[in-house]
Design an enzyme around this catalytic site. Structure first.
Site, PDB file in Angstrom:
ATOM      1  N   GLY A 114      40.487  39.438  30.017  1.00 11.23           N
ATOM      2  CA  GLY A 114      39.388  39.071  30.852  1.00 11.23           C
ATOM      3  C   GLY A 114      38.405  40.548  30.933  1.00 11.23           C
ATOM      4  O   GLY A 114      39.177  41.343  30.650  1.00 11.23           O
ATOM      5  N   LYS A 115      37.376  40.368  31.363  1.00  8.93           N
ATOM      6  CA  LYS A 115      36.378  41.520  31.687  1.00  8.93           C
ATOM      7  C   LYS A 115      35.232  41.266  32.692  1.00  8.93           C
ATOM      8  O   LYS A 115      34.705  39.982  32.645  1.00  8.93           O
ATOM      9  CB  LYS A 115      35.855  41.934  30.268  1.00  8.93           C
ATOM     10  CG  LYS A 115      35.528  43.662  30.463  1.00  8.93           C
ATOM     11  CD  LYS A 115      36.676  44.542  30.385  1.00  8.93           C
ATOM     12  CE  LYS A 115      36.325  45.838  30.370  1.00  8.93           C
ATOM     13  NZ  LYS A 115      37.559  46.670  29.991  1.00  8.93           N
ATOM     14  N   GLY A 116      34.987  42.074  33.299  1.00  6.80           N
ATOM     15  CA  GLY A 116      33.762  41.903  34.562  1.00  6.80           C
ATOM     16  C   GLY A 116      32.734  42.959  34.197  1.00  6.80           C
ATOM     17  O   GLY A 116      33.107  44.105  33.809  1.00  6.80           O
TER      18      GLY A 116
END
Ligand code: NAD
Length: 458
Positions: A114-116
């Site tokens: 995931g990444k934000g």
């Protein structure tokens, strides 16, 4: 970052021709599985986007674009950093999330990818405003985050302060629930792991040192006899004093540079370092320890004026930031941002060994050009996993409420990275694919096999 997609497809094509890969799948079923795998690996499971509404200290109201992309949870909960940078956009965050899936699989971590991202320059906000942005981020993405769902960590523009704030908000919004493992990269006081801050930089240098010192030195005869062009690039540098330049002197670059300058196994001379303002150059070698001390006292920035150099007894010339990439050095360590070596400067790159500390610092075209010239690139997916590996240890330590010493953390970090290198290097030097492709093939193979066993390829 388009190259990820190309490499995933190329890796799958190579695997599909290999009869030992998913041998139960034959003819049409195999075709179908291939299509499913391309689709599953190319697209994220979820893209979450919000505009955080923030009232600034001067009373103005702004709405800030922010993202959390969840690429794959095949191997475990989503895991990946949150970046604060003005250039953050959906495509970039999605690509970085995909890279996390592949990286975690390559290093055998029980996490998905995931990444934000939050589209701000954090230097333009007050501490109080940044605190509010962190709290709002958690509030807006409240339902999708959690210790067994999606566990963020720091990235460019964020650090332990932001992770502490975010964990604090998660705790307030989930009373009575486990919260310590909801974020990693926290301060030690809040359940962070010793060594987490240094882990990525140490790991980046470790991969290079392990390849050049341990593997190449121990396998010289075999390597000399192979026709692999990358083996010859490595051998050409095996017994040399290595001239090195480091792009980016932040968290990752400064730690990796310090490791390189203090290494007992290889002879390194760091002649240049750069940050977003300048390059510092000294043909006799820079005093990296002195520069680390300087940036600690100057908000992370290198000196930009001769007066500052003199005042702090730093022996260096100030030069143009981007000239660093084209210096006549043996090793380039890229530790800044994406797409730094590209079509316009690839022909001027003189280094024969490149280490990707940053994610995606070489464009697809430049990557291919350099690989065709026999430049040995240690790719991001292999080199910069130290942060997520120690994040995993932080997550485990938080669950058990038992904490390791700093030495134990580094020992386990290096053991883990050594394990990955021992799997990849013999394969890499034994065939003509670049190291990036080899790492992707390994990772895609692992993910595909797990997906197949989970019944997702029908
Ligand atoms: P950071 O913000 O601490 O440091 C970035 C450094 O790059 C700063 O010194 C900055 O001045 C410099 N910089 C920015 N633009 C530049 C330019 N055009 N030329 C030269 N220098 C420039 O960030 P970091 O944590 O060190 O991360 C650096 C890279 O490594 C990022 O791509 C990040 O995604 C990647 N990465 C970091 C970690 C980690 O744990 N820190 C983990 C994996 C990947």
């Amino acid at each position: 970052m388009q190259k990820q997609q190309t490499i995933i497809e190329e890796s799958l094509k190579a695997l599909m021709k290999d009869e030992s890969f998913l041998p139960d799948l034959q003819s049409q079923t195999r075709e179908q599985a291939f299509k499913s795998l391309v689709a599953l690996l190319s697209t994220p499971n979820h893209i979450h986007k919000s505009f955080l509404r923030i009232t600034l200290e001067n009373g103005r109201i702004v709405r800030i674009p922010s993202f959390r992309v969840q690429h794959s949870d095949t191997v475990g909960p989503y895991k990946g950093g949150i970046r604060f940078h003005e250039s953050v956009n959906e495509e970039e965050v999605a690509n970085l999330a995909k890279l996390m899936t592949l990286k975690n699989a390559l290093h055998e971590l029980p996490f998905g990818g995931g990444k934000g991202g939050v589209g701000i320059n954090p230097k333009e906000f007050t501490v109080k405003e940044l605190n509010l942005i962190c709290k709002k981020y958690v509030q807006y993405f409240n339902d999708i985050l959690g210790p067994d769902k999606d566990i963020p960590a720091p990235d460019v523009g964020t650090g332990e302060r932001e992770m502490d704030w975010m964990m604090g908000e998660y705790k307030s919004t989930h009373p009575g629930q486990a919260y310590r493992n909801s974020f990693t990269g926290k301060s030690i006081l809040n359940g962070g792991s010793l060594g987490r801050r240094e882990a990525t930089g140490k790991g980046v240098y470790f991969t290079f040192r392990y390849m050049m010192h341990n593997f190449v030195q121990e396998n010289k005869k075999w390597l000399r006899d192979t026709e692999n062009p990358f083996a010859h690039t490595a051998l050409d540098h095996a017994d040399k004093k290595l001239k090195m330049a480091v792009q980016g002197f932040g968290n990752l670059g400064s730690v990796a540079a310090l490791e390189a300058s203090q290494c007992n196994y290889l002879q390194n001379k760091i002649v240049a370092v750069s940050d977003h303002n300048v390059m510092l150059y000294n043909d006799d070698g820079l005093d990296i320890q002195g520069l680390v001390k300087y940036v600690e006292g100057h908000d992370g920035d290198l000196p930009t004026e001769n007066g500052q150099l003199e005042e702090h007894d730093i022996k260096a010339e100030i030069k143009g930031r981007d000239d660093l990439l084209e210096l006549d050095v043996d090793v380039l360590l890229l530790a800044a941002l994406e797409d730094q070596i590209h079509e316009d400067n690839m022909e001027n790159i003189k280094a024969r060994l490149i280490i990707e500390g940053a994610n995606g610092p070489i464009t697809e075209k430049a990557d291919k050009y350099l690989a065709d010239k026999g430049v040995l690139i240690v790719p991001d997916i292999l080199a910069n996993a130290g942060g997520v590996i120690v994040s995993f240890y932080e997550w485990v330590q938080g669950r058990e409420a038992q904490f390791m010493t700093e030495d134990e953390v580094y020992q386990r970090l290096f053991d883990k990275m050594k394990g990955t290198m021992d799997t990849i290097l013999p394969q890499f030097f034994g065939d003509p694919f670049p190291l990036r492709q080899n790492s992707y093939i390994h990772s895609v193979k692992k993910l595909s096999t797990i997906m197949y066993r989970q019944g997702k390829l029908y």
